[in-house]
Design a protein around this motif. Structure first.
Motif, short mmCIF file in Angstrom:
data_model
loop_
_atom_site.label_atom_id
_atom_site.label_comp_id
_atom_site.label_asym_id
_atom_site.label_seq_id
_atom_site.Cartn_x
_atom_site.Cartn_y
_atom_site.Cartn_z
N HIS A 367 9.00 -27.64 -28.50
CA HIS A 367 10.41 -27.51 -28.10
C HIS A 367 10.80 -26.04 -27.97
CE1 HIS A 367 14.51 -28.90 -27.61
NE2 HIS A 367 14.92 -28.10 -28.58
N ARG A 368 10.35 -25.24 -28.92
CA ARG A 368 10.67 -23.80 -28.87
C ARG A 368 10.06 -23.16 -27.63
NH1 ARG A 368 8.89 -19.45 -33.59
NH2 ARG A 368 10.36 -17.78 -33.03
N TRP A 369 8.85 -23.59 -27.27
CA TRP A 369 8.20 -23.04 -26.09
C TRP A 369 8.99 -23.38 -24.82
CZ3 TRP A 369 6.04 -25.14 -21.64
CH2 TRP A 369 5.25 -24.27 -20.88
N GLN A 373 10.74 -20.80 -22.24
CA GLN A 373 10.45 -20.80 -20.80
C GLN A 373 11.73 -20.83 -19.99
OE1 GLN A 373 7.13 -19.82 -20.60
NE2 GLN A 373 6.98 -21.26 -18.91
N LYS A 374 12.70 -21.62 -20.45
CA LYS A 374 13.97 -21.73 -19.73
C LYS A 374 14.77 -20.44 -19.85
CE LYS A 374 17.52 -23.46 -17.66
NZ LYS A 374 18.29 -22.22 -17.66
N ALA A 382 15.20 -20.24 -36.13
CA ALA A 382 16.36 -20.99 -36.62
C ALA A 382 17.10 -21.67 -35.48
CB ALA A 382 17.30 -20.06 -37.38
N GLU A 383 17.23 -20.98 -34.35
CA GLU A 383 17.90 -21.56 -33.18
C GLU A 383 17.09 -22.73 -32.63
OE1 GLU A 383 19.04 -20.23 -28.61
OE2 GLU A 383 18.91 -18.69 -30.18
N ALA A 384 15.78 -22.57 -32.58
CA ALA A 384 14.93 -23.65 -32.07
C ALA A 384 14.99 -24.87 -32.99
CB ALA A 384 13.50 -23.16 -31.94
N VAL A 385 15.02 -24.64 -34.30
CA VAL A 385 15.09 -25.75 -35.26
C VAL A 385 16.38 -26.53 -35.07
CG1 VAL A 385 15.33 -26.34 -37.70
CG2 VAL A 385 13.59 -24.69 -36.97
N ASP A 433 5.59 -39.95 -25.12
CA ASP A 433 5.52 -38.50 -25.02
C ASP A 433 6.68 -37.83 -25.73
OD1 ASP A 433 3.18 -38.36 -23.62
OD2 ASP A 433 4.15 -38.62 -21.68
N ASP A 434 7.48 -38.64 -26.45
CA ASP A 434 8.51 -38.18 -27.37
C ASP A 434 9.74 -37.60 -26.68
OD1 ASP A 434 5.90 -36.87 -29.43
OD2 ASP A 434 6.72 -38.88 -29.34
N TRP A 435 9.59 -36.66 -25.80
CA TRP A 435 10.77 -36.09 -25.15
C TRP A 435 10.34 -35.23 -23.98
CZ3 TRP A 435 10.23 -30.87 -25.46
CH2 TRP A 435 9.46 -30.40 -26.52
N ARG A 436 11.28 -34.95 -23.10
CA ARG A 436 11.05 -34.04 -22.00
C ARG A 436 12.26 -33.13 -21.87
NH1 ARG A 436 6.67 -35.41 -22.33
NH2 ARG A 436 5.23 -36.25 -20.78
N LEU A 437 12.05 -31.89 -21.58
CA LEU A 437 13.13 -30.96 -21.31
C LEU A 437 13.17 -30.75 -19.80
CD1 LEU A 437 15.30 -29.05 -22.44
CD2 LEU A 437 13.59 -27.24 -22.37
N LYS A 438 14.27 -31.12 -19.18
CA LYS A 438 14.36 -31.01 -17.73
C LYS A 438 15.56 -30.15 -17.36
CE LYS A 438 12.18 -35.45 -16.76
NZ LYS A 438 12.30 -36.74 -16.07
N VAL A 439 15.34 -29.27 -16.37
CA VAL A 439 16.42 -28.40 -15.90
C VAL A 439 17.13 -29.09 -14.76
CG1 VAL A 439 16.92 -26.18 -14.86
CG2 VAL A 439 15.13 -26.36 -16.56
#
Length: 439
Positions: A367-369, A373-374, A382-385, A433-439
């Motif tokens: 998730h942090r990665w 990237q975004k 801490a922000e990623a958590v 796959d648990d989750w996806r981050l989409k822009v």
């Protein structure tokens, strides 16, 4: 309770006496039953609450229950991934004195699921392939110690998430047999063919029920276990010859095995009469290379892929902060205190049943990665958590002891929640796959 109940157990839990053994298993009251998803079994199997944890209870014959209990204990001593045997209970009888079937009691494997509960509405080809690959690895590990399974299938296996892959655990050892002299090629091929046929049947059954994606080919996926097994078996046990000028290939072979998660306890090295050709062959191969290193350095017990991912983060921490010259154990302790443990403590108590800590940490790194990237720059931990907890973890179902879905109808939901003004996180609680981050 009428009659004389007989309990065979290495460490008997007194709470076993509180369960309604005088009733047929199918008639147990709801207050004793744990609503967990279960696979297909030729025997009646039910989950029950027992002193703060959950056990699986299988009705069978006394002979088969005792045989499977002893086999599971043996496999545990050999450090094979399998369920933990708790007890064999015989001499059951009802209120009228009529005999009831003996049972085998095993401890439910926390954070594990049968294959049918690992997907939401449809099983996708990549998920099916990962399950089959995990089963192939388990089968290789069993064959290395001389264990013939005899009933290899997805249904007789439990799966735990392992850093983007799955780890497979043997559930049913009823037909298994351990051979001290190892297995013949014919026995291994027999087990492999049983696996191929059973997996094809299980996937075809799902296909008939509309539970697989259109592009999934059950026969192709089931054939995949043959290729995965043979490739892994060859890498782990096959001999290799090369010129004596290429002795670096010895370390290369060991490194490849380590990357697969295996250690070599003995390596046979021979040269020909002229001393120009070297032949090497692993003699004893042990699984869990990264697990053991992580456990030695930090005391954390994780899956093999999870351990590899945590060690990568530990090594990155060591390099990023210029601690390469310091003792490895000292750096590992510092990483544990400053990085891993703060992440685990940050998880709200009501969310700690979602995933085991090592899997949470792996997903947090992913998730942090994505966030970095975004954003185009590193994101503070801490922000990623905070983002991971609020936008991902809260939307997952619990997997410590999953309450539904069963092997019947499975439903899913999709929540769309904002991450920031220019991105959204699309979260499917039941997606493999648990989750996806989409822009």
């Amino acid at each position: 309770m009428s009659g004389s109940l007989s309990i065979t157990s290495a460490t008997t839990d007194p709470a076993l006496l509180d369960l309604p053994w005088h009733l047929p298993l199918e008639a147990w009251p709801n207050e004793n039953i744990a609503a967990l998803p279960k696979g297909i079994s030729r025997h009646l199997v039910r989950f029950a609450h027992l002193a703060g944890h959950v056990v699986a209870i299988k009705e069978t014959t006394a002979e088969m229950a005792r045989g499977e209990y002893e086999m599971l204990r043996t496999l545990q001593r050999l450090e094979v991934p399998c369920v933990e045997p708790v007890a064999v209970i015989t001499n059951r009888s009802d209120a009228e004195g009529d005999p009831l079937k003996p049972v085998l009691v095993t401890r439910h494997l926390r954070f594990s699921l049968p294959y049918r509960a690992l997907f939401s509405q449809t099983l996708r080809p990549d998920t099916a392939t990962r399950l089959v690959d995990a089963l192939a690895l388990l089968l290789v590990r069993l064959h290395i110690i001389g264990f013939f399974w005899g009933d290899v299938s997805l249904s007789n296996t439990l799966f735990r998430r392992d850093a983007g892959a799955f780890a497979a655990y043997l559930v049913d050892a009823e037909t298994g047999k351990l051979y001290e002299g190892g297995l013949s090629n014919g026995q291994r091929e027999n087990d492999l063919e049983i696996a191929r046929v059973n997996i094809a049947g299980e996937l075809l059954d799902l296909e008939a029920g509309g539970r697989v994606a259109d592009e999934l080919d059950p026969v192709r996926i089931s054939n995949g276990i043959v290729d995965a097994y043979r490739s892994l078996w060859s890498e782990l046990t096959g001999s290799e010859s090369f010129s004596s000028a290429e002795r670096w290939r010895i370390n290369e072979r060991v490194s490849r095995l380590n990357k697969l998660g295996f250690d070599i306890e003995e390596l046979a090295i021979r040269t020909d009469a002229q001393g120009t050709t070297v032949r090497i062959q692993p003699k004893v191969v042990d699984a869990g290379h990264h697990q053991r290193r992580l456990l030695r350095l930090t005391g954390l017990d994780a899956g093999e892929n999870q351990a590899r991912r945590l060690l990568n983060d530990l090594d990155s921490y060591r390099a990023s902060y210029g601690k390469g010259e310091l003792d490895e154990e000292m750096v590992a302790h510092e990483w544990l205190v400053r990085v891993f443990e703060p992440v685990v403590r940050a998880i709200p108590s009501e969310l700690r049943g979602k995933l085991e800590p090592a899997e949470v940490f792996h997903q947090l790194l992913e998730h942090r990665w994505f966030l970095a990237q975004k954003a185009g720059h590193d994101i503070p931990l801490a922000e990623a958590v905070a983002s991971y907890i609020n936008n991902v973890l809260r939307h997952r179902r619990d997997e410590a002891t999953v309450i539904g879905p069963t092997t019947g109808t499975i439903t899913t939901s999709i929540d769309v929640v904002p991450l920031d003004t220019s991105a959204v996180a699309v979260v499917d609680p039941d997606d493999e796959d648990d989750w996806r981050l989409k822009v």
